[in-house]
Scaffold this motif. Structure first.
Motif, PDB file in Angstrom:
ATOM      1  N   ARG A 371       0.869  -1.255   0.035  1.00 18.05           N
ATOM      2  CA  ARG A 371       0.078  -0.045   0.016  1.00 18.05           C
ATOM      3  C   ARG A 371       0.682   1.334  -0.087  1.00 18.05           C
ATOM      4  O   ARG A 371       1.963   1.399   0.739  1.00 18.05           O
ATOM      5  N   MET A 372       0.352   2.167  -0.678  1.00 17.39           N
ATOM      6  CA  MET A 372       1.329   3.590  -0.846  1.00 17.39           C
ATOM      7  C   MET A 372       0.924   4.583   0.206  1.00 17.39           C
ATOM      8  O   MET A 372      -0.316   4.789   0.786  1.00 17.39           O
ATOM      9  N   MET A 373       2.000   5.066   0.588  1.00 13.99           N
ATOM     10  CA  MET A 373       1.854   6.409   1.465  1.00 13.99           C
ATOM     11  C   MET A 373       2.695   7.506   0.941  1.00 13.99           C
ATOM     12  O   MET A 373       3.758   7.318   0.327  1.00 13.99           O
ATOM     13  N   GLY A 374       2.277   8.540   1.267  1.00 13.49           N
ATOM     14  CA  GLY A 374       2.936   9.853   0.914  1.00 13.49           C
ATOM     15  C   GLY A 374       2.568  10.919   1.610  1.00 13.49           C
ATOM     16  O   GLY A 374       1.700  10.992   2.334  1.00 13.49           O
ATOM     17  N   TRP A 375       3.609  12.277   1.511  1.00 14.35           N
ATOM     18  CA  TRP A 375       3.113  13.243   2.227  1.00 14.35           C
ATOM     19  C   TRP A 375       1.939  13.808   1.713  1.00 14.35           C
ATOM     20  O   TRP A 375       1.788  13.624   0.501  1.00 14.35           O
ATOM     21  N   ASN A 376       1.397  14.994   2.223  1.00 12.28           N
ATOM     22  CA  ASN A 376      -0.054  15.244   1.504  1.00 12.28           C
ATOM     23  C   ASN A 376       0.302  15.947   0.490  1.00 12.28           C
ATOM     24  O   ASN A 376      -0.810  16.190  -0.252  1.00 12.28           O
ATOM     25  N   ASP A 377       1.492  16.622  -0.019  1.00 12.01           N
ATOM     26  CA  ASP A 377       1.588  17.255  -1.356  1.00 12.01           C
ATOM     27  C   ASP A 377       0.914  16.223  -2.542  1.00 12.01           C
ATOM     28  O   ASP A 377       0.451  16.768  -3.776  1.00 12.01           O
ATOM     29  N   ILE A 378       0.967  14.886  -2.347  1.00 11.82           N
ATOM     30  CA  ILE A 378       0.390  13.940  -3.572  1.00 11.82           C
ATOM     31  C   ILE A 378      -1.148  14.203  -3.652  1.00 11.82           C
ATOM     32  O   ILE A 378      -1.423  13.511  -4.464  1.00 11.82           O
ATOM     33  N   THR A 379      -1.782  14.919  -2.837  1.00 11.95           N
ATOM     34  CA  THR A 379      -3.101  14.981  -3.200  1.00 11.95           C
ATOM     35  C   THR A 379      -3.404  16.023  -4.252  1.00 11.95           C
ATOM     36  O   THR A 379      -4.385  16.301  -4.714  1.00 11.95           O
ATOM     37  N   GLY A 380      -2.422  16.750  -4.588  1.00 12.12           N
ATOM     38  CA  GLY A 380      -2.455  17.813  -5.600  1.00 12.12           C
ATOM     39  C   GLY A 380      -3.234  19.023  -5.394  1.00 12.12           C
ATOM     40  O   GLY A 380      -4.079  19.480  -6.103  1.00 12.12           O
ATOM     41  N   ASN A 381      -3.050  19.487  -4.017  1.00 10.91           N
ATOM     42  CA  ASN A 381      -3.584  20.688  -3.686  1.00 10.91           C
ATOM     43  C   ASN A 381      -2.415  21.763  -3.509  1.00 10.91           C
ATOM     44  O   ASN A 381      -1.237  21.318  -3.127  1.00 10.91           O
ATOM     45  N   LYS A 382      -2.627  22.887  -3.569  1.00  9.73           N
ATOM     46  CA  LYS A 382      -1.436  24.130  -3.295  1.00  9.73           C
ATOM     47  C   LYS A 382      -1.343  24.141  -1.966  1.00  9.73           C
ATOM     48  O   LYS A 382      -2.126  24.715  -1.168  1.00  9.73           O
ATOM     49  N   ILE A 383       0.020  23.905  -1.612  1.00 17.30           N
ATOM     50  CA  ILE A 383       0.294  24.250  -0.300  1.00 17.30           C
ATOM     51  C   ILE A 383       1.793  24.893  -0.112  1.00 17.30           C
ATOM     52  O   ILE A 383       2.294  25.096   0.881  1.00 17.30           O
ATOM     53  N   HIS A 384       2.258  25.202  -1.349  1.00 18.83           N
ATOM     54  CA  HIS A 384       3.410  25.794  -1.225  1.00 18.83           C
ATOM     55  C   HIS A 384       3.222  27.133  -2.070  1.00 18.83           C
ATOM     56  O   HIS A 384       2.776  27.215  -3.298  1.00 18.83           O
ATOM     57  N   GLU A 385       4.208  28.193  -1.587  1.00 23.27           N
ATOM     58  CA  GLU A 385       4.302  29.653  -2.131  1.00 23.27           C
ATOM     59  C   GLU A 385       4.976  29.418  -3.441  1.00 23.27           C
ATOM     60  O   GLU A 385       4.625  30.316  -4.168  1.00 23.27           O
ATOM     61  N   TYR A 386       5.842  28.525  -3.501  1.00 21.37           N
ATOM     62  CA  TYR A 386       6.733  28.737  -4.938  1.00 21.37           C
ATOM     63  C   TYR A 386       6.117  28.024  -6.255  1.00 21.37           C
ATOM     64  O   TYR A 386       6.426  27.950  -7.059  1.00 21.37           O
ATOM     65  N   ASN A 387       5.014  27.344  -6.142  1.00 21.99           N
ATOM     66  CA  ASN A 387       4.244  26.952  -7.096  1.00 21.99           C
ATOM     67  C   ASN A 387       2.889  27.842  -7.315  1.00 21.99           C
ATOM     68  O   ASN A 387       2.282  28.112  -6.430  1.00 21.99           O
ATOM     69  N   ASP A 388       2.573  28.376  -8.380  1.00 21.00           N
ATOM     70  CA  ASP A 388       1.553  29.018  -9.000  1.00 21.00           C
ATOM     71  C   ASP A 388       0.102  28.173  -8.564  1.00 21.00           C
ATOM     72  O   ASP A 388       0.296  26.872  -8.726  1.00 21.00           O
ATOM     73  N   ALA A 389      -0.975  28.765  -8.238  1.00 17.73           N
ATOM     74  CA  ALA A 389      -2.210  28.062  -7.731  1.00 17.73           C
ATOM     75  C   ALA A 389      -2.657  27.189  -8.975  1.00 17.73           C
ATOM     76  O   ALA A 389      -2.955  26.105  -8.527  1.00 17.73           O
ATOM     77  N   ASP A 390      -2.478  27.920 -10.081  1.00 19.65           N
ATOM     78  CA  ASP A 390      -2.920  27.027 -11.342  1.00 19.65           C
ATOM     79  C   ASP A 390      -2.174  25.689 -11.628  1.00 19.65           C
ATOM     80  O   ASP A 390      -3.033  24.728 -11.977  1.00 19.65           O
ATOM     81  N   ASP A 391      -0.935  25.864 -11.463  1.00 23.89           N
ATOM     82  CA  ASP A 391       0.035  24.610 -11.633  1.00 23.89           C
ATOM     83  C   ASP A 391      -0.189  23.630 -10.654  1.00 23.89           C
ATOM     84  O   ASP A 391      -0.196  22.446 -10.810  1.00 23.89           O
ATOM     85  N   ALA A 392      -0.405  24.174  -9.532  1.00 26.31           N
ATOM     86  CA  ALA A 392      -0.304  23.332  -8.123  1.00 26.31           C
ATOM     87  C   ALA A 392      -1.820  22.625  -7.618  1.00 26.31           C
ATOM     88  O   ALA A 392      -1.755  21.952  -6.754  1.00 26.31           O
ATOM     89  N   THR A 393      -2.959  22.801  -8.568  1.00 31.25           N
ATOM     90  CA  THR A 393      -4.115  22.391  -8.201  1.00 31.25           C
ATOM     91  C   THR A 393      -4.570  21.393  -9.192  1.00 31.25           C
ATOM     92  O   THR A 393      -4.462  21.424 -10.633  1.00 31.25           O
ATOM     93  N   ALA A 394      -4.851  20.109  -8.790  1.00 36.34           N
ATOM     94  CA  ALA A 394      -5.058  19.118  -9.810  1.00 36.34           C
ATOM     95  C   ALA A 394      -6.443  18.592  -9.737  1.00 36.34           C
ATOM     96  O   ALA A 394      -7.086  18.874  -8.791  1.00 36.34           O
ATOM     97  N   ARG A 395      -6.850  18.249 -10.894  1.00 34.69           N
ATOM     98  CA  ARG A 395      -8.166  17.853 -11.192  1.00 34.69           C
ATOM     99  C   ARG A 395      -8.211  16.120 -11.119  1.00 34.69           C
ATOM    100  O   ARG A 395      -9.152  15.721 -10.669  1.00 34.69           O
ATOM    101  N   GLN A 396      -7.146  15.534 -11.383  1.00 35.23           N
ATOM    102  CA  GLN A 396      -7.068  14.103 -10.973  1.00 35.23           C
ATOM    103  C   GLN A 396      -6.983  13.842  -9.542  1.00 35.23           C
ATOM    104  O   GLN A 396      -6.698  14.468  -8.467  1.00 35.23           O
ATOM    105  N   LYS A 397      -7.658  12.459  -9.512  1.00 35.02           N
ATOM    106  CA  LYS A 397      -7.915  12.142  -8.025  1.00 35.02           C
ATOM    107  C   LYS A 397      -6.766  11.019  -7.234  1.00 35.02           C
ATOM    108  O   LYS A 397      -6.544  10.207  -8.322  1.00 35.02           O
ATOM    109  N   LEU A 398      -6.207  11.322  -6.380  1.00 35.46           N
ATOM    110  CA  LEU A 398      -5.199  10.214  -6.009  1.00 35.46           C
ATOM    111  C   LEU A 398      -5.827   9.076  -5.619  1.00 35.46           C
ATOM    112  O   LEU A 398      -7.031   8.683  -5.291  1.00 35.46           O
ATOM    113  N   ALA A 399      -4.872   8.023  -5.909  1.00 32.91           N
ATOM    114  CA  ALA A 399      -5.424   6.538  -5.923  1.00 32.91           C
ATOM    115  C   ALA A 399      -5.956   6.247  -4.732  1.00 32.91           C
ATOM    116  O   ALA A 399      -5.586   6.702  -3.607  1.00 32.91           O
TER     117      ALA A 399
END
Ligand code: ACM
Length: 530
Positions: A371-399
Motif C-alpha cells: 500500500r502506498m503512503m506519501g506526504w500530503n503534497d500528493i493530493t494535488g492541492n496548493k500548499i507551497h508558495e513557490y508553485n502557482d495556484a493554477d499549476d499546483a491544483t490537480a483535477r485528477q484524484k489520488l489513488a
C-alpha cells in the motif's frame, strides 16, 4: 514544633520504615496508562526472579530477561516453578483498541496478560518503569493496570538521508521507541543530499549518491560549511539487522523512497533520471531543490520499479512511503519533452502530472501487495508558495487506499482528504517536527498536540490513524544536537499517541519524565529543553 506536626512526621517515618509508602508514591509511567488501581504494599523481586512464558512468547520472555539485566542488574531465569513474573496469552481478553494488556502486581508476583505478543511486549515496557531500585532491592508497587493505545499509528521518523547515522544509532533509537511504545519507524532513506540504501541493480546510487563534498551548517539559511566529505549507506545486511531488531520490538519499519522530487542524489548517480539530463553533484546545501525526475520516461519508470522490487524484497512492511513532497514544477514547465507529453495525454497542470504518476506508482505497489503512503503534497492541492495556484491544483484524484501523511495544510484540506476516504497520519510540522527548536515547539506544545484536529467532524475521526514525529536531518551532523531535540519531546509524542486525552495530565507527565531523563542521560543521550 506543634504537637500535631510532630505526630504526623513521626507516623510518616514509621510508614517509611515499614516500606508501605511505595503504593502512595505516584506511579511513574510514560506513556501514562489508561486505567490503574493501586494497593498498599510492594513486591520485592527475589535475587533471581523466575519468568514463566509459553513458547509463543519466547522472544518477549528473552527480552524481559535482557531488560532486567540491563536496567537493574537482575539475572532472571525461565527455569523453576512458582514464577515471579508470568507472561500469558489469553484470547478472551478484549480492549477498545488492539494490543492492550493487563498487568497485576501483588504479593504473588507480576502477571502480564494480553491477547497477542505485542500487548505482552507493551506490558513488559510498563513493568520496566514500575521497578524501583534502592539499596540493591528492586521493588514494584502493588497495582492493577488495564492499558491499550489510543491510536494505532505512533510513529517516529528518522532522516538518514541528510545526515547518515548508521546502524548502531538506529538500533539505539529503536530501543527508545520500544520503551515508549512507539510502533512505526519511518525511515527516510533517500533525499537530495544522500541516497542511503544499497540497490544491487543501480550501484552508482551508493557509489555516487551516498556521498557529498561538504555540508551546509545551520540548515538551509546557513552561511558556513563543514568542509568534510559526508556520506555512507546501509548494506542489505545492515537493513536486515535493523528489521529483525525492530520486529522483535514490535516496531514496523516503513521505508521512504522519495519521488519524483527530493531526487538530486539519485540524479547525480544517473543523470538520465532527471528532467534536464544534466550532470549534477550531490548537493551540499539544503532547502527545496529544483531537480525532479523525468516521469514521462519509460526508463525512469523501470528504474523506480526495479528499486521498489529490491526494497520490497527487503522490507516486510505492507506500506511503502513514496515521499512526493515539495516538487518544484519549473523543470517540467521548461522541458519541451514533458510539455509535449502533457499535451499528448491531455494533462493540463503539473500537479495533475504528479498525481497521475503517483497513481501509477500506487498501481505498481498494489500489484506487489503493498500500500502506498506519501506526504500530503500528493493530493494535488496548493500548499507551497513557490508553485502557482493554477499549476499546483490537480483535477485528477489520488489513488484510493493511499495513506496521506499531513505535514502542511489547514483543517479544510484534512477534512476534504478524510471525506474522500483516505486514511491520514497527522504530522503537522508546527507541532511534530523534532528539528524545530524548543522555542518553536516547547515540550508543553508537543504534549498538547492532538492528532485529531479541532473542528474535524466526528464521523471523520476514524480516518486519523495517529501521529508521526519527525527528526529531519539538515542539522544533525552532530549526534548531540539530534538527541537534544529528540529527548525529551519524543516522550510527549508517545503519550499523545498512547494515552486517551481524558487520562493525560501534564504535571504528572513532567513528574514521570524525570525518571526517563535520568535514564537517557545515563545512556549518554543529550536531553534538551532545559
Ligand atoms: C516535508 O517536511 N517536506 C515533508
Amino acid at each position: 514544633m506543634k504537637p500535631l506536626l510532630k505526630q504526623l512526621l513521626a507516623s510518616t517515618a514509621l510508614l517509611l520504615a515499614m516500606g508501605t509508602m511505595q503504593a502512595a508514591e505516584p506511579v511513574r509511567i510514560i506513556p501514562a496508562v489508561q486505567e490503574m488501581t493501586t494497593a498498599d504494599g510492594a513486591l520485592t523481586l527475589p535475587g533471581t526472579p523466575t519468568i514463566a512464558c509459553p513458547q509463543e512468547l519466547e522472544n518477549e520472555g528473552n527480552l524481559l530477561i535482557q531488560y532486567l539485566q540491563a536496567d537493574f542488574g537482575i539475572r532472571a531465569t525461565k527455569e523453576g516453578d512458582d514464577a515471579t513474573i508470568s507472561l500469558r496469552l489469553d484470547s478472551g481478553l478484549s480492549f477498545p483498541q488492539e494490543h492492550g494488556y493487563t498487568l497485576d502486581v501483588s504479593g504473588k508476583g507480576v502477571r502480564i496478560a494480553a491477547n497477542d505478543a505485542t500487548g505482552i511486549f507493551y506490558g513488559i515496557q510498563t513493568l520496566r518503569q514500575l521497578v524501583t531500585k534502592a539499596d540493591e532491592r528492586c521493588t514494584l508497587p502493588y497495582v492493577a493496570i488495564n492499558d491499550y493505545p489510543a491510536y494505532r499509528w505512533r510513529a517516529f521518523m528518522h532522516d538518514d538521508a541528510r545526515s547518515f547515522k548508521g546502524k548502531d544509532i538506529v538500533l539505539g533509537l529503536l530501543d527508545e521507541m520500544a520503551r515508549l511504545k512507539l510502533n512505526v519507524f519511518h525511515w527516510h532513506l533517500t533525499d537530495d543530499q544522500g541516497w542511503r540504501i544499497q540497490i544491487d541493480k543501480y550501484p552508482r546510487l551508493t557509489e555516487v549518491g551516498a556521498w557529498r563534498d561538504s555540508t551546509q551548517l545551520g540548515g538551509y539559511r546557513g552561511i558556513t560549511f563543514d568542509p568534510h566529505r559526508h556520506g555512507g549507506f546501509y548494506t542489505k545486511d545492515d537493513i536486515r539487522q535493523v528489521l529483525d531488531y525492530a520486529a522483535a520490538r514490535h516496531i514496523l519499519v516503513i521505508p521512504e523512497f522519495e519521488m519524483p522530487g527530493h531526487e538530486s542524489a539519485a540524479i547525480a548517480a544517473y543523470p538520465w533520471l532527471g528532467t534536464t539530463g544534466k550532470e549534477i553533484k550531490v548537493p551540499c546545501t539544503f532547502g527545496v531543490q529544483y531537480e525532479v525526475m523525468d516521469i514521462t520516461s519509460p526508463r525512469v519508470y523501470k528504474f523506480i520499479e526495479d528499486v521498489l522490487d529490491e526494497i520490497i524484497d527487503l522490507f516486510p512492511s505492507p506500506i511503502i512511503h513514496i515521499g512526493g513532497d515539495e516538487v518544484k514544477f519549473d523543470q517540467w514547465k521548461a522541458s519541451p519533452r514533458v510539455q509535449a507529453y502533457m499535451k499528448e495525454h491531455g494533462i493540463t497542470t503539473p500537479a495533475d502530472l504528479q498525481v497521475l504518476f503517483t497513481n501509477d506508482i500506487s498501481y505498481i505497489l498494489s500489484r506487489k501487495g503493498r500500500r502506498m503512503m506519501g506526504w500530503n503534497d500528493i493530493t494535488g492541492n496548493k500548499i507551497h508558495e513557490y508553485n502557482d495556484a493554477d499549476d499546483a491544483t490537480a483535477r485528477q484524484k489520488l489513488a484510493e487506499g493511499t495513506i496521506v501523511q499531513f505535514w502542511k495544510g489547514d483543517l479544510d484540506l484534512i477534512e476534504k482528504t478524510a471525506r474522500q476516504g483516505y486514511d491520514i497520519v497527522n504530522s503537522y510540522h508546527y507541532m511534530t517536527y523534532l528539528d524545530y527548536d524548543y522555542k518553536q515547539i516547547p515540550l508543553r506544545q508537543a504534549y498538547d498536540f492532538s492528532p485529531i484536529p479541532e473542528g474535524l467532524p466526528k464521523e471523520l475521526e476514524p480516518r486519523i490513524l495517529g501521529l508521526g514525529c519527525q527528526m529531519w536531518g539538515e542539522e544533525t551532523l552532530s549526534d548531540e544536537w539530534m538527541y537534544s531535540r529528540i529527548f525529551p519531546r519524543i516522550a510527549a509524542y508517545a503519550e499523545v499517541g498512547w494515552t486517551l486525552p481524558a487520562r493525560k495530565d501534564y504535571d504528572s507527565f513532567l513528574h514521570s519524565l524525570e525518571g526517563l531523563k535520568n535514564i537517557w542521560k545515563k545512556k549518554g543521550y543529550q536531553v534538551g529543553g532545559e
